[in-house]
Design a protein around this motif. Structure first.
Motif, PDB file in Angstrom:
ATOM      1  N   ARG A 130       0.859  -1.187   0.000  1.00  0.00           N
ATOM      2  CA  ARG A 130       0.000   0.000   0.000  1.00  0.00           C
ATOM      3  C   ARG A 130       0.891   1.231   0.000  1.00  0.00           C
ATOM      4  NH1 ARG A 130      -2.367  -0.849   6.180  1.00  0.00           N
ATOM      5  NH2 ARG A 130      -0.367  -0.624   7.262  1.00  0.00           N
ATOM      6  N   ALA A 131       0.310   2.366  -0.291  1.00  0.00           N
ATOM      7  CA  ALA A 131       1.108   3.558  -0.577  1.00  0.00           C
ATOM      8  C   ALA A 131       1.699   4.227   0.653  1.00  0.00           C
ATOM      9  CB  ALA A 131       0.269   4.574  -1.350  1.00  0.00           C
ATOM     10  N   ALA A 132       1.227   3.891   1.855  1.00  0.00           N
ATOM     11  CA  ALA A 132       1.724   4.570   3.054  1.00  0.00           C
ATOM     12  C   ALA A 132       1.718   3.620   4.240  1.00  0.00           C
ATOM     13  CB  ALA A 132       0.873   5.795   3.365  1.00  0.00           C
ATOM     14  N   TYR A 133       2.577   3.924   5.215  1.00  0.00           N
ATOM     15  CA  TYR A 133       2.630   3.188   6.477  1.00  0.00           C
ATOM     16  C   TYR A 133       2.761   1.681   6.239  1.00  0.00           C
ATOM     17  CZ  TYR A 133       1.888   2.627  11.484  1.00  0.00           C
ATOM     18  OH  TYR A 133       2.052   2.332  12.820  1.00  0.00           O
ATOM     19  N   GLU A 134       3.757   1.314   5.460  1.00  0.00           N
ATOM     20  CA  GLU A 134       3.964  -0.087   5.110  1.00  0.00           C
ATOM     21  C   GLU A 134       5.440  -0.344   4.875  1.00  0.00           C
ATOM     22  OE1 GLU A 134       3.221  -3.201   5.378  1.00  0.00           O
ATOM     23  OE2 GLU A 134       1.354  -3.105   4.211  1.00  0.00           O
ATOM     24  N   PHE A 135       5.932  -1.487   5.369  1.00  0.00           N
ATOM     25  CA  PHE A 135       7.304  -1.882   5.094  1.00  0.00           C
ATOM     26  C   PHE A 135       7.453  -2.226   3.610  1.00  0.00           C
ATOM     27  CE2 PHE A 135       7.674  -3.546   9.691  1.00  0.00           C
ATOM     28  CZ  PHE A 135       8.110  -2.312  10.129  1.00  0.00           C
ATOM     29  N   ALA A 136       8.685  -2.177   3.140  1.00  0.00           N
ATOM     30  CA  ALA A 136       8.956  -2.471   1.737  1.00  0.00           C
ATOM     31  C   ALA A 136       8.876  -3.970   1.461  1.00  0.00           C
ATOM     32  CB  ALA A 136      10.341  -1.970   1.360  1.00  0.00           C
ATOM     33  N   LEU A 137       8.268  -4.325   0.339  1.00  0.00           N
ATOM     34  CA  LEU A 137       8.471  -5.657  -0.212  1.00  0.00           C
ATOM     35  C   LEU A 137       9.874  -5.716  -0.786  1.00  0.00           C
ATOM     36  CD1 LEU A 137       5.037  -6.174  -1.988  1.00  0.00           C
ATOM     37  CD2 LEU A 137       5.866  -7.413   0.033  1.00  0.00           C
ATOM     38  N   THR A 138      10.238  -4.659  -1.453  1.00  0.00           N
ATOM     39  CA  THR A 138      11.613  -4.460  -1.905  1.00  0.00           C
ATOM     40  C   THR A 138      11.824  -2.976  -2.156  1.00  0.00           C
ATOM     41  OG1 THR A 138      13.293  -5.085  -3.554  1.00  0.00           O
ATOM     42  CG2 THR A 138      11.027  -4.838  -4.329  1.00  0.00           C
ATOM     43  N   SER A 139      13.038  -2.526  -2.016  1.00  0.00           N
ATOM     44  CA  SER A 139      13.365  -1.126  -2.304  1.00  0.00           C
ATOM     45  C   SER A 139      14.784  -1.058  -2.831  1.00  0.00           C
ATOM     46  CB  SER A 139      13.216  -0.251  -1.052  1.00  0.00           C
ATOM     47  OG  SER A 139      14.182  -0.600  -0.072  1.00  0.00           O
ATOM     48  N   ALA A 140      15.104   0.058  -3.476  1.00  0.00           N
ATOM     49  CA  ALA A 140      16.448   0.258  -4.017  1.00  0.00           C
ATOM     50  C   ALA A 140      16.893   1.686  -3.796  1.00  0.00           C
ATOM     51  CB  ALA A 140      16.480  -0.078  -5.510  1.00  0.00           C
ATOM     52  N   ALA A 141      18.097   1.848  -3.279  1.00  0.00           N
ATOM     53  CA  ALA A 141      18.745   3.150  -3.160  1.00  0.00           C
ATOM     54  C   ALA A 141      19.937   3.150  -4.100  1.00  0.00           C
ATOM     55  CB  ALA A 141      19.193   3.401  -1.723  1.00  0.00           C
ATOM     56  N   VAL A 142      19.969   4.089  -5.024  1.00  0.00           N
ATOM     57  CA  VAL A 142      21.068   4.134  -5.984  1.00  0.00           C
ATOM     58  C   VAL A 142      21.701   5.522  -5.973  1.00  0.00           C
ATOM     59  CG1 VAL A 142      20.136   2.313  -7.441  1.00  0.00           C
ATOM     60  CG2 VAL A 142      19.493   4.670  -7.892  1.00  0.00           C
ATOM     61  N   VAL A 143      23.018   5.542  -6.032  1.00  0.00           N
ATOM     62  CA  VAL A 143      23.799   6.773  -6.100  1.00  0.00           C
ATOM     63  C   VAL A 143      24.745   6.605  -7.283  1.00  0.00           C
ATOM     64  CG1 VAL A 143      25.387   8.313  -4.886  1.00  0.00           C
ATOM     65  CG2 VAL A 143      23.674   7.021  -3.588  1.00  0.00           C
ATOM     66  N   VAL A 144      24.556   7.386  -8.340  1.00  0.00           N
ATOM     67  CA  VAL A 144      25.308   7.164  -9.569  1.00  0.00           C
ATOM     68  C   VAL A 144      25.895   8.461 -10.105  1.00  0.00           C
ATOM     69  CG1 VAL A 144      23.948   5.153 -10.245  1.00  0.00           C
ATOM     70  CG2 VAL A 144      23.252   7.414 -11.026  1.00  0.00           C
ATOM     71  N   ASN A 145      26.986   8.302 -10.840  1.00  0.00           N
ATOM     72  CA  ASN A 145      27.610   9.415 -11.550  1.00  0.00           C
ATOM     73  C   ASN A 145      27.794   8.962 -12.993  1.00  0.00           C
ATOM     74  OD1 ASN A 145      29.690  11.303 -12.586  1.00  0.00           O
ATOM     75  ND2 ASN A 145      29.671  12.053 -10.474  1.00  0.00           N
ATOM     76  N   VAL A 146      27.111   9.635 -13.907  1.00  0.00           N
ATOM     77  CA  VAL A 146      27.151   9.281 -15.320  1.00  0.00           C
ATOM     78  C   VAL A 146      27.844  10.389 -16.100  1.00  0.00           C
ATOM     79  CG1 VAL A 146      25.780   8.748 -17.372  1.00  0.00           C
ATOM     80  CG2 VAL A 146      25.044   7.922 -15.123  1.00  0.00           C
ATOM     81  N   ASN A 147      28.770  10.006 -16.970  1.00  0.00           N
ATOM     82  CA  ASN A 147      29.504  10.968 -17.790  1.00  0.00           C
ATOM     83  C   ASN A 147      29.483  10.493 -19.239  1.00  0.00           C
ATOM     84  OD1 ASN A 147      31.124  13.014 -18.736  1.00  0.00           O
ATOM     85  ND2 ASN A 147      33.019  12.245 -17.806  1.00  0.00           N
ATOM     86  N   SER A 148      28.899  11.316 -20.104  1.00  0.00           N
ATOM     87  CA  SER A 148      28.804  10.995 -21.535  1.00  0.00           C
ATOM     88  C   SER A 148      28.160   9.632 -21.774  1.00  0.00           C
ATOM     89  CB  SER A 148      30.206  11.024 -22.177  1.00  0.00           C
ATOM     90  OG  SER A 148      30.794  12.303 -22.046  1.00  0.00           O
ATOM     91  N   GLY A 149      27.132   9.346 -20.994  1.00  0.00           N
ATOM     92  CA  GLY A 149      26.387   8.119 -21.185  1.00  0.00           C
ATOM     93  C   GLY A 149      26.982   6.895 -20.523  1.00  0.00           C
ATOM     94  N   LYS A 150      28.169   7.032 -19.935  1.00  0.00           N
ATOM     95  CA  LYS A 150      28.835   5.920 -19.261  1.00  0.00           C
ATOM     96  C   LYS A 150      28.732   6.098 -17.744  1.00  0.00           C
ATOM     97  CE  LYS A 150      30.683   3.871 -22.929  1.00  0.00           C
ATOM     98  NZ  LYS A 150      30.428   2.474 -23.308  1.00  0.00           N
ATOM     99  N   ILE A 151      28.583   4.984 -17.053  1.00  0.00           N
ATOM    100  CA  ILE A 151      28.462   5.020 -15.593  1.00  0.00           C
ATOM    101  C   ILE A 151      29.861   5.094 -14.986  1.00  0.00           C
ATOM    102  CG2 ILE A 151      27.622   3.814 -13.548  1.00  0.00           C
ATOM    103  CD1 ILE A 151      25.560   2.441 -15.441  1.00  0.00           C
ATOM    104  N   LYS A 152      30.191   6.252 -14.454  1.00  0.00           N
ATOM    105  CA  LYS A 152      31.505   6.462 -13.848  1.00  0.00           C
ATOM    106  C   LYS A 152      31.597   5.796 -12.486  1.00  0.00           C
ATOM    107  CE  LYS A 152      34.491  10.316 -12.416  1.00  0.00           C
ATOM    108  NZ  LYS A 152      34.576  11.802 -12.299  1.00  0.00           N
ATOM    109  N   LYS A 153      30.516   5.898 -11.714  1.00  0.00           N
ATOM    110  CA  LYS A 153      30.485   5.301 -10.376  1.00  0.00           C
ATOM    111  C   LYS A 153      29.038   4.974 -10.027  1.00  0.00           C
ATOM    112  CE  LYS A 153      33.175   6.874  -7.130  1.00  0.00           C
ATOM    113  NZ  LYS A 153      33.770   7.738  -6.059  1.00  0.00           N
ATOM    114  N   ALA A 154      28.851   3.872  -9.286  1.00  0.00           N
ATOM    115  CA  ALA A 154      27.504   3.502  -8.852  1.00  0.00           C
ATOM    116  C   ALA A 154      27.554   2.816  -7.502  1.00  0.00           C
ATOM    117  CB  ALA A 154      26.851   2.573  -9.879  1.00  0.00           C
ATOM    118  N   HIS A 155      26.686   3.247  -6.605  1.00  0.00           N
ATOM    119  CA  HIS A 155      26.472   2.572  -5.326  1.00  0.00           C
ATOM    120  C   HIS A 155      25.031   2.066  -5.307  1.00  0.00           C
ATOM    121  CE1 HIS A 155      29.767   5.175  -3.199  1.00  0.00           C
ATOM    122  NE2 HIS A 155      30.271   4.328  -4.067  1.00  0.00           N
TER     123      HIS A 155
END
Length: 334
Positions: free
Chosen positions: A240-265
């Motif tokens: 449901r949209a609120a007050y619910e634990f995740a079935l799954t979730s993703a946190a991504v931190v990325v740096n893209v340069n000229s279409g290439k992924i320079k760094k990703a967490h």
């Protein structure tokens, strides 16, 4: 709820000394620091947590959010989740954390819950909260009712024969992707703990969830400075949209340069016994073109070691799609 002693120290040293009065490990377990109390008080009402003493730390000067000396941001342990989520610097530089916090719990709970308390939110399932059922996390060596029971919401990564409970925090998935550092003060002095080293998988000791020593007090969390051009995003899938634990979730931190992924967490929630850092996915992404094919390969790598229980096999594909979508959204804005 059983009776307990209550104290409200006004300094960090007084708080640590109050906890340090215990002489044995069992006595340490009977003492709890309390801030927002949004999980602790709930578990006390259920007779799951039974502290004899509560040390109220709300009077400590630990609620500030300020620049770190070497760049980045220091968030005090008593900073409320709502305050952190709406902080201008967090929203500008670390949107993954703001989005994660705003996807968790309810507005009322976010107004009370603290950064430090969220870090220590118990990894749990319905059987942990029900004293009528066996739970190795609540009472070691009694068994795990979830393995053969209702386990739809539970972990598929980092599990053991003793526990398959999921770490429920959204904040901590984002902090894992950001490579946050946790500052702790205790009877042995001060130390900094990278979040990657803070949580413990259940193994044979599911009742021990972190590397904290008895009496340790979290005082702050430091977010490192990010490279220019870095983008981040948190995506949470739930029933449901609120007050619910995740079935799954993703946190991504990325740096893209000229279409290439320079760094990703990449960190995943809802699927691990701890906030789950996926170095496998990061390895696939590094240096590659930011497109759907690359993202799918990364998602496959992230789930290659998944071990579903009887009711949560669907999480494997759901987690893959969640990660692909989070990467797609993030790189589209890069």
């Amino acid at each position: 709820m059983q009776t307990f002693e209550y104290s409200r120290p006004t300094t960090i040293d007084q708080s640590i000394q109050a906890a340090a009065r215990a002489k044995t490990a069992q006595q340490y377990a009977d003492i709890r620091f309390v801030a927002g109390g949004t999980t602790l008080v709930d578990l006390m009402k259920l007779d799951v947590e039974r502290p004899n003493q509560l040390v109220d730390i709300n009077g400590l000067p630990l609620d500030q959010i300020q620049p770190a000396p070497g760049g980045g941001l220091v968030i005090g342990a008593l900073a409320r989740n709502a305050v952190v989520a709406h902080h201008a610097v967090v929203q500008r530089d670390y949107p993954v954390l703001s989005e994660a916090l705003l996807s968790g719990a309810s507005p009322q709970l976010r107004n009370m819950a603290t950064t430090g308390g969220n870090l220590l939110q118990r990894t749990r399932c319905v059987y942990f909260r029900d004293t009528a059922h066996a739970c190795n996390k609540r009472e070691p060596d009694t068994g795990c009712s979830a393995i053969g029971g209702h386990n739809r919401m539970l972990a598929i990564l980092g599990t053991s024969k003793n526990c398959i409970a999921t770490n429920p925090s959204d904040q901590n998935v984002a902090l894992t992707a950001l490579e946050a550092t946790i500052q702790v003060q205790g009877t042995k002095g001060k130390r900094s703990i990278p979040i990657a080293e803070f949580y413990l998988k259940p193994g044979n000791t599911p009742h021990r969830e972190t590397v904290l020593d008895p009496g340790d007090l979290i005082v702050s969390v430091t977010l490192p400075p990010l490279e220019p051009g870095t983008r981040s995003h948190y995506l949470k899938l739930r029933d449901r949209a609120a007050y619910e634990f995740a079935l799954t979730s993703a946190a991504v931190v990325v740096n893209v340069n000229s279409g290439k992924i320079k760094k990703a967490h990449v960190a995943l929630g809802g699927v691990g016994t701890v906030p789950w850092r996926s170095h496998e996915a990061e390895h696939v992404l590094q240096g590659q073109t930011a497109n759907a094919a690359t993202f799918r390969k990364a998602a496959e790598a992230a789930m290659k070691d998944a071990q579903p229980a009887s009711e949560n096999g669907f999480k494997v594909e759901l987690a893959k799609r969640c990660l692909v979508r989070a990467l797609t959204v993030t790189t589209q804005t890069a």
